[in-house]
Design an enzyme around this catalytic site. Structure first.
Site, PDB file in Angstrom:
ATOM      1  N   SER A  72      65.029  44.966  60.761  1.00  0.00           N
ATOM      2  CA  SER A  72      64.878  43.909  61.966  1.00  0.00           C
ATOM      3  C   SER A  72      64.248  42.811  61.171  1.00  0.00           C
ATOM      4  O   SER A  72      64.491  41.545  61.317  1.00  0.00           O
ATOM      5  CB  SER A  72      63.968  44.516  62.916  1.00  0.00           C
ATOM      6  N   THR A  75      60.840  39.404  67.332  1.00  0.00           N
ATOM      7  CA  THR A  75      60.267  39.988  65.789  1.00  0.00           C
ATOM      8  C   THR A  75      59.934  38.946  64.982  1.00  0.00           C
ATOM      9  O   THR A  75      60.455  37.728  65.039  1.00  0.00           O
ATOM     10  CB  THR A  75      61.639  40.491  65.521  1.00  0.00           C
ATOM     11  N   CYS A 127      74.550  33.061  66.274  1.00  0.00           N
ATOM     12  CA  CYS A 127      73.392  33.361  65.499  1.00  0.00           C
ATOM     13  C   CYS A 127      73.428  34.839  65.677  1.00  0.00           C
ATOM     14  O   CYS A 127      73.272  35.873  64.976  1.00  0.00           O
ATOM     15  CB  CYS A 127      72.139  32.755  65.928  1.00  0.00           C
ATOM     16  N   GLU A 178      69.640  42.381  70.894  1.00  0.00           N
ATOM     17  CA  GLU A 178      70.712  41.725  70.688  1.00  0.00           C
ATOM     18  C   GLU A 178      72.013  42.164  71.362  1.00  0.00           C
ATOM     19  O   GLU A 178      73.001  42.356  70.753  1.00  0.00           O
ATOM     20  CB  GLU A 178      70.942  41.887  69.159  1.00  0.00           C
TER      21      GLU A 178
END
Length: 387
Positions: A94, A167, A241, A366
């Protein structure tokens, strides 16, 4: 000693010499640097700050990007690196995928030349960490509802709002923040030392414990006009992205699954019950066989998507197939491997339950499984079921 499960289908024959070399380099780093410590990092809920510089030296930050200190590898090589990183821990992968496929990619793809020159070399070298501020406390799967806004004030922009589940957030030197403006959603490059910008860590996590997860707050953050990403207007920017990062997950999840299966296989061949290894029992062999089939299917799917990406032909719904399938199967493999380990499997000495806990986050970030199901449903029927 049994061979690693990934030897069964001779997967190496599908890779080039360079791809194998990159994979092996990252695997060696994980074996030497991460495996001896990851159980304690997970238990302590820490992510060593020095890892950023070490990963930068390894060359994995933005490795699939061209120029600005990036390695410029192909997509398959990047995917294989993600697989090896996540075989160590999902939090490690990650950190790398957020750095390269979200923070760096947003600047590389949509930024000005000045933004690229200022930030990409630092981020590639691990001298700085980046984060990506899209998700909000009340708007996760529906980013179009975001409340963070940017208003023009003379030649400047003033940003207000908050982001959640970010993150690298509190460790980052720069954040790509997406905000609503009068001309649609726009991205901004925000140095985290800017007055009004704060980040606080999320604690008491049961998943991704060896990873920094933060909330971002923007309170009258004043930025010059040059802070806006000139190449992205609307949600297509941040969603593009996310598609980059999801590609890394397709490979990465198989790393967690492979490590879980290797661990269970080693344990099953050495653990004696009823005067023989538990690997000798049909029920155990059935589990191992079924898991290896799903692992191979996921690896082959990842490689296929990687080849499509390198050819410039991969589509978002194809990435959704990979993310949906591979994470869903990886978490089931990790859970089943824990059953083979019995009571020993609940400790940090063995990886499967840690992987399963981490994959609970990967399952929903995501793009949740449900969102990817709907993306595939729309691709199949031509009908959007989001609303």
């Amino acid at each position: 000693m049994p061979q690693p499960v990934t030897d069964l289908l001779d997967v190496d024959t599908l890779l080039s010499d360079e791809e194998r070399a990159i994979r092996d380099t990252v695997r060696t780093f994980v074996d030497k640097r991460v495996r001896p410590e990851i159980g304690q990092w997970f238990e302590d809920g820490t992510s060593p700050k020095e890892l950023a510089a070490e990963l930068g030296e390894l060359g994995v930050f933005g490795m699939h990007l061209e120029g600005y200190g990036c390695a410029g590898t192909n997509a398959v090589s990047y995917g294989l690196a993600c697989m090896e990183l996540e075989a160590g821990d999902s939090g490690l992968r990650s950190m790398v995928s957020v750095q390269g496929s979200l923070s760096m990619f947003s600047i590389w793809k949509y930024g000005s030349e000045e933004q690229k020159q200022e930030w990409l070399p630092q981020l590639a070298a691990g001298e700085a960490l980046g984060c990506f501020g899209l998700t909000e406390p009340d708007y996760g799967s529906n980013p179009s509802g975001m409340r963070t806004n940017a208003v023009r004030k003379g030649d400047d922009w003033v940003l207000n709002g908050s982001k959640m589940w970010i993150t690298n957030g509190s460790a980052a030197s720069v954040a790509t923040v997406w905000a609503r403006t009068d001309e649609g959603v726009r991205g901004f490059v925000v140095p985290t030392g800017t007055p009004g910008f704060t980040a606080t860590d999320v604690h008491h996590k049961l998943s991704l414990r060896a990873s920094t997860t933060s909330a971002l707050y923007l309170d009258d953050v004043v930025l010059p006009a040059s802070a806006m990403l000139p190449g992205a207007t609307g949600l297509s920017g941040p969603l593009g992205c996310l598609n980059e990062a999801r590609f890394g997950i397709v490979f990465g999840a198989m790393g967690a699954a492979r490590d879980s299966l290797d661990t269970a296989l080693e344990y099953a061949t050495s653990r004696i019950q009823f005067d023989k290894p538990i690997a000798a029992f049909q029920l155990t062999q059935g589990k191992l066989a079924d898991m290896s089939v799903e692992l191979y299917k996921g690896i082959l799917l990842a490689l296929h998507l990687g080849r499509l990406k390198d050819a410039g032909r991969v589509r978002p719904e194809q990435i959704s197939i990979g993310k949906l399938n591979n994470v869903r199967e990886a978490i089931q493999i990790a859970r089943t491997c824990r059953t083979i380990l019995g009571g020993s499997g609940i400790t940090t000495e063995y990886s499967p339950l840690r992987h399963a806990n981490n994959l609970e986050s990967v399952l929903t970030y995501e793009g949740t499984s449900e969102v990817h199901q709907l993306a595939l449903g729309q691709a199949l029927t031509g009908i959007s079921a989001y609303r």
